[in-house]
Scaffold this active site. Structure first.
Site, PDB file in Angstrom:
ATOM      1  CB  VAL A   1       3.151  14.856 -30.235  1.00 38.80           C
ATOM      2  CG1 VAL A   1       1.732  15.093 -30.716  1.00 38.80           C
ATOM      3  CG2 VAL A   1       4.081  15.907 -30.796  1.00 38.80           C
TER       4      VAL A   1
ATOM      5  CB  CYS B   1       2.031  23.175 -27.356  1.00 37.21           C
ATOM      6  SG  CYS B   1       2.192  21.374 -27.311  1.00 37.21           S
TER       7      CYS B   1
ATOM      8  CD  GLU C   1      -0.946  23.709 -29.704  1.00 41.38           C
ATOM      9  OE1 GLU C   1      -0.528  22.755 -28.999  1.00 41.38           O
ATOM     10  OE2 GLU C   1      -0.281  24.176 -30.637  1.00 41.38           O
TER      11      GLU C   1
ATOM     12  CE  LYS D   1       3.183  25.897 -30.456  1.00 43.48           C
ATOM     13  NZ  LYS D   1       2.559  24.608 -30.819  1.00 43.48           N
TER      14      LYS D   1
HETATM   15  C1  ACM Z   1       2.969  21.239 -30.096  1.00 41.51           C
HETATM   16  O1  ACM Z   1       3.645  22.269 -29.949  1.00 41.51           O
HETATM   17  N1  ACM Z   1       1.671  21.272 -30.281  1.00 41.51           N
HETATM   18  C2  ACM Z   1       3.608  19.926 -30.052  1.00 41.51           C
END
Ligand code: ACM
Length: 264
Positions: free
Chosen positions: A171, A144, A40, A110
């Site tokens: 994370v 992510c 990402e 996203k």
């Molecule tokens: C994330 O969605 N980059 C933790």
């Protein structure tokens, strides 16, 4: 059908798009693959401190990253998926493009923004719809934190994806293990390309990214796994025929669903 698929894990330098593209080029230059997944926000880094800062570092798919990826994709006759900060007028999306030898195949924005991303990015408005790679299979993309919503991977699987490119800056400690279930419940390959390192541009919320990029097979086998803090490219031959929702002669993972009993 068998393809060579993999991930690139590295630590982007915040804000240095040129440097990050050079690193990606160097890491992929001598590699052979049909599908490569990058993390990402791989050209900018992650922790923008304001929407204006993100806007100033964002680019459309035709910006610096797109042509660099196309040159690689053409040279390798491959598809490359990479996360980037996508400029769209005055808005910024946290996006991932799938680039083929002939140009952009798809841009996914996203959908599920994580934590302070909500102060920076516009929530995605592109459906979880796989793309035809023109190489004989369909490819899904997610980014992510989409991992924690099972509907994302399920939608891509229902759309006929046999592999999901999962660009990440993880994370939280759970995703890599959770992808076992996402792969198994959809009988699909999932390639998670994560980054490593720490960003503390917001001193109130320093973030350490967990590395551990992986290739997960439809039976939950981990075919490749990076360490928590190494710059590495890993590639495996995967047989996409193994991606099949027919679990046994009497159980089809999609057809056996009972939406009449579910709350959606
Ligand atoms: C994330 O969605 N980059 C933790």
């Amino acid at each position: 059908m068998k393809i060579k698929a993999g991930f690139l894990q590295f630590q982007p330098v915040f804000g240095d798009i040129g440097q990050n593209i050079s690193t990606i080029r160097e890491m992929l230059n001598d590699k052979e693959f049909d599908l490569m997944v990058l993390p990402e926000l791989c050209t900018t880094g992650y922790q923008f401190v304001s929407r204006d800062e993100a806007l100033s570092l964002s680019e459309p798919a035709e910006g610096a990253l797109g042509p660099a990826l196309q040159e690689l994709a053409e040279r390798k006759s491959s598809v490359i998926v990479a996360g980037f900060a996508e400029k769209n007028g005055n808005e910024v999306f946290n996006s991932a493009m799938a680039m083929g030898p002939d140009g952009v195949l798809s841009v996914y924005r996203k959908a599920h923004l994580f934590f302070k991303e909500k102060d920076i990015f516009r929530p995605g408005n592109t459906p979880f719809e796989p793309v035809d790679t023109k190489q004989g299979y369909r490819l899904g993309t997610m980014i992510c934190f989409d991992w924690i919503f099972p509907e994302a991977a399920r939608s891509l699987a229902l759309g006929g994806a046999s592999v999901i490119a999962h660009s990440a800056n993880l994370v939280l400690p759970w995703c890599q293990q959770a992808m076992f279930a996402r792969a198994l419940e959809n009988r699909i390959f999932i390639i998670t390309a994560n980054r490593f390192g720490t960003e503390d541009r917001d001193p109130a919320s320093p973030l350490t990214f967990t590395g551990g990029s992986q290739i997960m097979a439809p039976d939950g086998e981990v075919l490749a796994k990076a360490g928590p803090a190494e710059a590495v490219v890993m590639i495996r031959e995967i047989d996409l025929n193994a991606s099949n929702p027919q679990l046994n002669p009497m159980n089809h993972l999609f057809n056996d669903c009972r939406p009449d009993l579910y709350r959606l």
